[in-house]
Design a protein around this motif. Structure first.
Motif, PDB file in Angstrom:
ATOM      1  N   ILE A 115      28.046   4.670   3.480  1.00  0.00           N
ATOM      2  CA  ILE A 115      27.603   4.374   2.121  1.00  0.00           C
ATOM      3  C   ILE A 115      28.546   3.354   1.500  1.00  0.00           C
TER       4      ILE A 115
ATOM      5  N   SER B 132      19.004   6.413   1.052  1.00  0.00           N
ATOM      6  CA  SER B 132      18.884   5.126   0.380  1.00  0.00           C
ATOM      7  C   SER B 132      19.976   4.989  -0.666  1.00  0.00           C
ATOM      8  N   LEU B 133      20.408   3.761  -0.891  1.00  0.00           N
ATOM      9  CA  LEU B 133      21.403   3.508  -1.933  1.00  0.00           C
ATOM     10  C   LEU B 133      20.797   3.569  -3.325  1.00  0.00           C
ATOM     11  N   SER B 134      19.472   3.588  -3.402  1.00  0.00           N
ATOM     12  CA  SER B 134      18.817   3.730  -4.695  1.00  0.00           C
ATOM     13  C   SER B 134      18.875   5.187  -5.142  1.00  0.00           C
TER      14      SER B 134
ATOM     15  N   ILE C 146      22.855   8.353  -4.761  1.00  0.00           N
ATOM     16  CA  ILE C 146      22.069   7.884  -3.634  1.00  0.00           C
ATOM     17  C   ILE C 146      20.877   8.835  -3.539  1.00  0.00           C
ATOM     18  N   SER C 147      19.931   8.555  -2.646  1.00  0.00           N
ATOM     19  CA  SER C 147      18.767   9.432  -2.531  1.00  0.00           C
ATOM     20  C   SER C 147      18.573   9.883  -1.089  1.00  0.00           C
TER      21      SER C 147
ATOM     22  N   ASN D   3      28.327   4.306  -7.321  1.00  0.00           N
ATOM     23  CA  ASN D   3      28.503   5.508  -6.513  1.00  0.00           C
ATOM     24  C   ASN D   3      29.953   5.768  -6.117  1.00  0.00           C
TER      25      ASN D   3
END
Length: 205
Positions: free
Chosen positions: A197, A103-105, A78-79, A203
């Protein structure tokens, strides 16, 4: 107008929101054990942050280490962003700087959808941070929708570092947990943050 000029009443009517307020909404999240490194960092930092008594000190010395631990817990898939401009809609006041964004990116060079959690740092009064955080959550909702990434729920956190309050946005329904979670129960706070999350093949931990 910016996120920090918003208030809950205007957000409710301008965005046709429904508010649900209750104690312990997120209290059922499983606990997450902190690392010894995080415990050592907080032991060194909490007193200093409280003594300095500014949002910046609390953000850098308490909140950021906790969020970095979360980043590592998800193996950097994640970021995390701190103090970034997040301008979504100037006319609606959805513009300004966000204290922290998750973010999930995994992309770390720029903010990319889907944004999942916004964290607003306050020096003392958590209630004052609720409209700021909710505005950022609405901004994230629009931001995600622009790229057809309509993630179901976006979460928000208002924290002094030593006290934490959580909320969620699902479509036009806002849930606000009236319970203030103390840093003395760090595994509970970490567990709630981790529960925000969604588990994906990328992840899973």
């Amino acid at each position: 107008m910016s996120y920090r000029q918003l208030n809950l009443a205007d957000l409710k009517y301008n965005f046709n929101l429904t508010f649900i307020e209750d104690l312990g909404i997120f209290n059922n999240a499983p606990r997450l054990k902190p690392s010894q490194l995080l415990l050592d960092i907080l032991e060194d930092n909490i007193g200093l942050a409280v003594a300095i008594g500014t949002e910046k000190a609390r953000s850098e010395l308490i909140i950021a280490p906790i969020l970095v631990f979360l980043l590592k817990h998800f193996d950097n898939k994640i970021s995390l962003f701190s103090g970034v401009e997040f301008n979504v809609n100037l006319c609606q006041g959805l513009t300004g700087v966000c204290d922290f964004i998750l973010s999930l990116s995994p992309e770390q060079l720029f903010v990319q959808a889907p944004i999942i959690t916004l964290i607003e740092a306050k020096n003392d009064n958590l209630k004052l941070g609720l409209p700021h955080c909710l505005g950022e959550m609405l901004g994230a909702q629009f931001f995600n929708q622009k790229v057809n990434n309509n993630i179901q729920t976006i979460y928000g956190v208002v924290t002094t570092g030593t006290s934490w309050q959580f909320l969620s946005l699902n479509n036009q329904t806002v849930k606000i947990d009236l319970e203030e979670y103390s840093l003395t129960n760090l595994p509970k706070i970490l567990g709630i943050l981790a529960s925000f999350i969604p588990k994906t093949p990328d992840n899973l931990v």
